[in-house]
Write a protein that holds these residues in place. Structure first.
Motif, mmCIF file in Angstrom:
data_model
loop_
_atom_site.group_PDB
_atom_site.id
_atom_site.type_symbol
_atom_site.label_atom_id
_atom_site.label_comp_id
_atom_site.label_asym_id
_atom_site.label_seq_id
_atom_site.Cartn_x
_atom_site.Cartn_y
_atom_site.Cartn_z
ATOM 1 N N ALA A 101 8.379 13.689 2.612
ATOM 2 C CA ALA A 101 7.216 13.685 3.505
ATOM 3 C C ALA A 101 7.647 13.093 4.849
ATOM 4 O O ALA A 101 8.805 12.724 5.024
ATOM 5 N N ARG A 102 6.691 12.999 5.808
ATOM 6 C CA ARG A 102 7.118 12.447 7.101
ATOM 7 C C ARG A 102 6.000 11.649 7.775
ATOM 8 O O ARG A 102 4.806 11.858 7.494
ATOM 9 N N PRO B 218 -4.549 19.153 6.598
ATOM 10 C CA PRO B 218 -4.515 19.164 5.127
ATOM 11 C C PRO B 218 -3.302 18.409 4.562
ATOM 12 O O PRO B 218 -3.337 17.976 3.417
ATOM 13 N N ARG B 219 -2.257 18.264 5.381
ATOM 14 C CA ARG B 219 -1.068 17.565 4.890
ATOM 15 C C ARG B 219 -1.175 16.044 5.066
ATOM 16 O O ARG B 219 -0.354 15.297 4.556
ATOM 17 N N THR B 220 -2.141 15.601 5.858
ATOM 18 C CA THR B 220 -2.265 14.166 6.132
ATOM 19 C C THR B 220 -2.778 13.462 4.881
ATOM 20 O O THR B 220 -3.903 13.684 4.447
ATOM 21 N N LYS B 221 -1.965 12.590 4.326
ATOM 22 C CA LYS B 221 -2.333 11.903 3.089
ATOM 23 C C LYS B 221 -2.684 10.441 3.324
ATOM 24 O O LYS B 221 -3.129 9.745 2.408
ATOM 25 N N MET B 222 -2.446 9.982 4.568
ATOM 26 C CA MET B 222 -2.720 8.572 4.870
ATOM 27 C C MET B 222 -2.809 8.430 6.379
ATOM 28 O O MET B 222 -2.038 9.065 7.099
ATOM 29 N N VAL B 223 -3.755 7.609 6.816
ATOM 30 C CA VAL B 223 -3.822 7.218 8.223
ATOM 31 C C VAL B 223 -3.622 5.710 8.261
ATOM 32 O O VAL B 223 -4.294 4.979 7.514
ATOM 33 N N SER B 224 -2.683 5.259 9.070
ATOM 34 C CA SER B 224 -2.480 3.818 9.201
ATOM 35 C C SER B 224 -2.307 3.479 10.680
ATOM 36 O O SER B 224 -1.389 3.973 11.331
ATOM 37 N N PRO C 178 2.664 7.372 -5.216
ATOM 38 C CA PRO C 178 2.325 8.265 -6.330
ATOM 39 C C PRO C 178 1.472 9.459 -5.918
ATOM 40 O O PRO C 178 1.311 10.395 -6.703
ATOM 41 N N ARG C 179 0.900 9.407 -4.707
ATOM 42 C CA ARG C 179 0.017 10.482 -4.258
ATOM 43 C C ARG C 179 0.692 11.420 -3.277
ATOM 44 O O ARG C 179 0.046 12.307 -2.713
ATOM 45 N N LEU C 180 1.974 11.193 -3.033
ATOM 46 C CA LEU C 180 2.662 11.896 -1.954
ATOM 47 C C LEU C 180 3.585 12.977 -2.520
ATOM 48 O O LEU C 180 4.294 12.739 -3.494
ATOM 49 N N VAL D 137 0.843 -1.201 0.000
ATOM 50 C CA VAL D 137 0.000 0.000 0.000
ATOM 51 C C VAL D 137 0.882 1.255 0.000
ATOM 52 O O VAL D 137 0.588 2.236 -0.703
ATOM 53 N N ALA D 138 1.972 1.211 0.760
ATOM 54 C CA ALA D 138 2.868 2.375 0.800
ATOM 55 C C ALA D 138 3.447 2.657 -0.590
ATOM 56 O O ALA D 138 3.487 3.814 -1.041
#
Lengths: 163, 420
Positions: free
Chosen positions: B152-153, B176-182, B121-123, B114-115
């Motif tokens: 990113a971080r 707004p910077r959060t592109k993924m929650v895991s 590609p979305r980061l 998934v990463a």
């Protein structure tokens, strides 16, 4: 249970509870950091080496009874020894723990013999040798043992691991 | 009427027939150092029931061939069994379709997949992946690898002194910077059960994709990915009584369809030419090469085994064991539990005053009691408590109250040896 009593002898428990030469060495001439990734133990060994002789050895770090006692006993064993003598003691100590060919020439282990019980617990051998590998790395970094072979020596940069 | 002498009722006050369940697991029935094995390390990897061992053996001896390739009978049988296991996985996780299930090597590979295929590609630089401080390294490092490459971080949400997630702080970090929650569903190191439905809801409100690491949840908790509403969910076969080297990634259909392949090779293509290749639809797109066919079949057998017993009953039994263990351990003042979040799972991390976890592990092993000692691949979680290592007893459906007694007695022996 008898193996356990052999492993956790009073001398070991004593050095675990009251480690000798534990804490920073202010006027160290070399040091190295060791890490056992299996259990997360970390140890720093600091030395003051002068004219090829280990004048002082101290260690810092938290670990299990075996690694702490081994580090404590090690600092006592190598203090006042030459770099070559310290390496010979490590070689003998290693054959005490792991069997195989006796070290040549054999060095007297003295109190270190109490760690012989670790031999029956192979996964714990790394605990007992962590401080020693770190010592070897620190000796490599001291400038007095440039010819020594220490394959995992990464003193003063990445920590030594016992993996 | 003839009177029948019943065997003594197992002391565990649960609805499970423990004698029968234990008989299903041949690995439990052995001596270690001359003592009956007390296996309390299922969170690291669980023992295997006969149903799984037999499924593996049958798959190799009766119906072994490559899948999706042959017109011959064995290949068709192997394909049917492999795809049936995928359907079992879909039912187990509550997915709407087997096409949403990707076979992977384990939860680690699922998160890497998934990463790499979804997130990378979305980061862009400055973006963030929000995790928690209790994550297993497998839910930290794959994100770090992607983030470091792109500027990113990875941001950890804090946990409290019981090891529970600070949900308010978690929500504050959603930006707004959060592109993924895991987030981990059940912590392997602390036993904390995270409020994953709430976490997913918070993320979805903000349009943030979610992944749940369910490696530790699957053996203990009923899972329904559609009710959760997460985009991705993963389980690991060997933690849920299946084989090693196999796991499942659930990916919501539209997410998987919108992702590039993870690895290239056979089986994941539609057509190949030297001018370019096109990808097969999911899930094949993510299963390059000959898969772990027999492992997948074994995983299917494991999920069926667990489902037949019932996760509700398993959870009730494990909670009984957990409470009994907490009660018994509380009689030893030298023992401190690490991870005491309300509603936690049956993972008991502990430290013993004056005895390092590694020494506890050795002494318990001499009594036949298998626990794990170390940081449990969750260093930030353990360091939160100012520790480098804990001992961990983790319980599964086959454990008993008398095994809890064995644990407590063995700790008592350690206290004696160390004189603390």
């Amino acid at each position: 249970m008898s193996d356990l009593r052999e492993l956790y002898q009073q001398v070991i428990l004593d050095h675990y509870r009251s480690p000798r030469n534990c804490g920073a060495l202010d006027d160290a001439t070399s040091h190295a950091d060791g890490h056992n990734p299996l259990c997360g133990d970390r140890v720093r060994v600091q030395l003051r080496v002068s004219a090829g002789t280990i004048e002082a050895a101290r260690f810092e770090g938290a670990g299990c009874a075996i690694s702490t006692a081994s580090a404590s006993l090690m600092t006592e064993a190598v203090k006042g020894k030459t770099v070559a003598e310290a390496r010979a003691i490590f070689a003998s100590f290693r054959s005490l723990l792991m069997g195989g060919e006796p070290a040549e020439p054999p060095a007297s282990l003295g109190k270190l013999e109490v760690l012989g019980g670790v031999r029956e617990f192979p996964v714990r051998v790394k605990c007992a040798t962590l401080a020693w590998h770190t010592l070897e790395a620190a000796l490599g970094a001291s400038g007095d043992g440039a010819s020594a072979s220490a394959p995992d020596t990464t003193a003063n940069s990445a920590p030594v691991t016992t993996e | 009427m003839e009177s029948v002498t019943l065997p003594p009722i197992h002391e565990d006050r649960s609805a499970l027939d423990l004698a029968a369940i234990r008989a299903d697991f041949p690995g439990l029935n052995q001596l270690v150092h001359g003592k009956p094995l007390v296996f309390l390390d299922s969170a690291a990897s669980a023992q295997k029931p006969r149903a799984v061992i037999d499924a593996l053996s049958d798959a190799y001896t009766k119906n072994y061939a490559n899948v999706h390739r042959g017109v011959h009978t064995l290949s068709q049988n192997a394909t049917t069994a492999y795809e049936n296991a995928r359907a079992v996985g879909a039912r187990f996780l509550g997915a709407s379709s087997a096409d949403e299930m990707v076979f992977v090597r384990g939860a680690t590979e699922a998160i890497n997949l998934v990463a790499q295929s979804f997130l990378a590609p979305r980061l862009t630089a400055g973006d963030e992946v929000l995790v928690t401080r209790m994550e297993h390294h497998s839910n930290i490092v794959p994100w770090q690898m992607v983030c470091e490459a792109l500027g990113a971080r990875v941001v950890p949400a804090p946990i409290d002194d019981h090891g529970a997630l600070d949900l308010d702080a978690f929500e504050q970090r959603l930006g707004p910077r959060t592109k993924m929650v895991s987030v981990v569903h059940v912590s392997n190191a602390l036993g904390t059960v995270n409020p994953v439905a709430e976490i997913v809801r918070m993320a979805r409100e903000r349009g943030i994709p979610t992944m749940i690491d369910g490696a530790q949840a699957a053996p203990h908790t009923a899972i329904d990915v559609q009710a959760l509403g997460c985009d991705f969910y993963t389980i690991s076969g060997h933690k849920v009584f299946g084989p090693t080297g196999i796991g499942l990634l659930y990916g919501r259909r539209e997410r998987l369809a919108d992702m590039a392949p993870y690895q290239g090779g056979g089986e994941m293509i539609q057509s190949v030419s030297f001018e370019g290749s096109s990808w097969a639809p999911p899930p094949s797109r993510f299963e390059a090469g000959t898969p772990h066919i027999v492992g997948a079949i074994g995983l299917g057998a494991a999920l069926e085994y667990v489902s037949a017993i019932g996760l509700d009953r398993i959870a009730a039994h494990e909670h009984d064991l957990l409470h009994y263990a907490e009660e018994r351990l509380s009689t030893l003042p030298q023992v401190r539990l690490i991870g005491t979040a309300p509603g936690k799972a049956a993972v008991v991390s502990f430290v013993v005053e004056g005895i390092h976890a590694h020494d506890i592990g050795t002494i318990l092993d001499a009594e036949g009691v298998a626990v794990r000692a170390g940081h449990h691949c969750a260093q930030p979680a353990i360091e939160h408590f100012g520790l480098a290592a804990t001992a961990r007893a983790s319980f599964a459906l086959y454990n008993t109250r008398s095994e809890v007694d064995g644990l407590v007695d063995a700790i008592g022996g350690a206290l004696e040896i160390f004189g603390v």
